[in-house]
Write a protein that holds these residues in place. Structure first.
Motif, PDB file in Angstrom:
ATOM      1  N   GLY A  97      -2.025   7.766   0.886  1.00  0.00           N
ATOM      2  CA  GLY A  97      -2.751   8.585   0.205  1.00  0.00           C
ATOM      3  C   GLY A  97      -2.718   9.949   0.882  1.00  0.00           C
ATOM      4  N   TYR A 124      -4.783   7.727   4.454  1.00  0.00           N
ATOM      5  CA  TYR A 124      -5.302   6.557   4.631  1.00  0.00           C
ATOM      6  C   TYR A 124      -4.351   5.689   3.529  1.00  0.00           C
ATOM      7  CZ  TYR A 124      -9.576   8.193   6.978  1.00  0.00           C
ATOM      8  OH  TYR A 124     -10.539   8.494   7.671  1.00  0.00           O
ATOM      9  N   GLY A 129     -10.771   1.559  -2.674  1.00  0.00           N
ATOM     10  CA  GLY A 129      -8.990   1.408  -2.854  1.00  0.00           C
ATOM     11  C   GLY A 129      -8.313   1.523  -1.537  1.00  0.00           C
ATOM     12  N   HIS A 130      -9.142   1.745  -0.512  1.00  0.00           N
ATOM     13  CA  HIS A 130      -8.366   2.011   0.912  1.00  0.00           C
ATOM     14  C   HIS A 130      -8.107   0.419   1.487  1.00  0.00           C
ATOM     15  CE1 HIS A 130      -9.866   5.921   0.135  1.00  0.00           C
ATOM     16  NE2 HIS A 130      -8.751   6.280   0.334  1.00  0.00           N
ATOM     17  N   LYS A 151      -3.613   3.190   0.583  1.00  0.00           N
ATOM     18  CA  LYS A 151      -4.449   2.854  -0.593  1.00  0.00           C
ATOM     19  C   LYS A 151      -3.470   1.826  -1.409  1.00  0.00           C
ATOM     20  CE  LYS A 151      -6.559   5.908  -3.031  1.00  0.00           C
ATOM     21  NZ  LYS A 151      -7.305   6.680  -3.384  1.00  0.00           N
ATOM     22  N   PRO A 187       0.856  -1.245  -0.090  1.00  0.00           N
ATOM     23  CA  PRO A 187      -0.046  -0.106   0.064  1.00  0.00           C
ATOM     24  C   PRO A 187       0.902   1.087  -0.038  1.00  0.00           C
ATOM     25  CG  PRO A 187      -0.211  -0.831   2.130  1.00  0.00           C
ATOM     26  CD  PRO A 187       0.714  -1.884   1.228  1.00  0.00           C
ATOM     27  N   SER A 215      -3.592  -0.101  -5.426  1.00  0.00           N
ATOM     28  CA  SER A 215      -3.814   0.167  -6.593  1.00  0.00           C
ATOM     29  C   SER A 215      -4.299  -0.652  -7.380  1.00  0.00           C
ATOM     30  CB  SER A 215      -2.534   0.471  -7.308  1.00  0.00           C
ATOM     31  OG  SER A 215      -1.704  -1.029  -7.329  1.00  0.00           O
TER      32      SER A 215
END
Length: 70
Positions: free
Chosen positions: A34, A38, A49-50, A40, A31, A42
């Motif tokens: 972001g 949070y 997307g978290h 994220k 991850p 891909s």
């Protein structure tokens, strides 16, 4: 103790600590942090997307439209 459950829509494995693995390749997704603070991911593991949303969806259930997880 780390517990793993399958994500209901993607087939990825999600742990209660926020780790996500592709069970076909055994590759752990990495991850990124972001702008909102949070983590994220891909790939399309979850709608938002978290990472925290993927954990909720795997352990509790899909997040209803209009609802948010903090």
């Amino acid at each position: 103790m780390e517990i793993w459950k399958p994500h209901p829509t993607s087939g990825y494995l999600v742990s209660n600590t926020g780790r996500i693995i592709n069970p076909k390749t055994n590759y752990e997704l990495k991850p990124t942090l972001g702008a909102a603070g949070y983590y994220k991911i891909s790939t399309g593991v979850c709608r938002a997307g978290h990472v925290h949303c993927a954990v909720v969806e795997a352990f509790i259930g899909l997040i209803p439209k209009g609802m948010h997880v903090n």
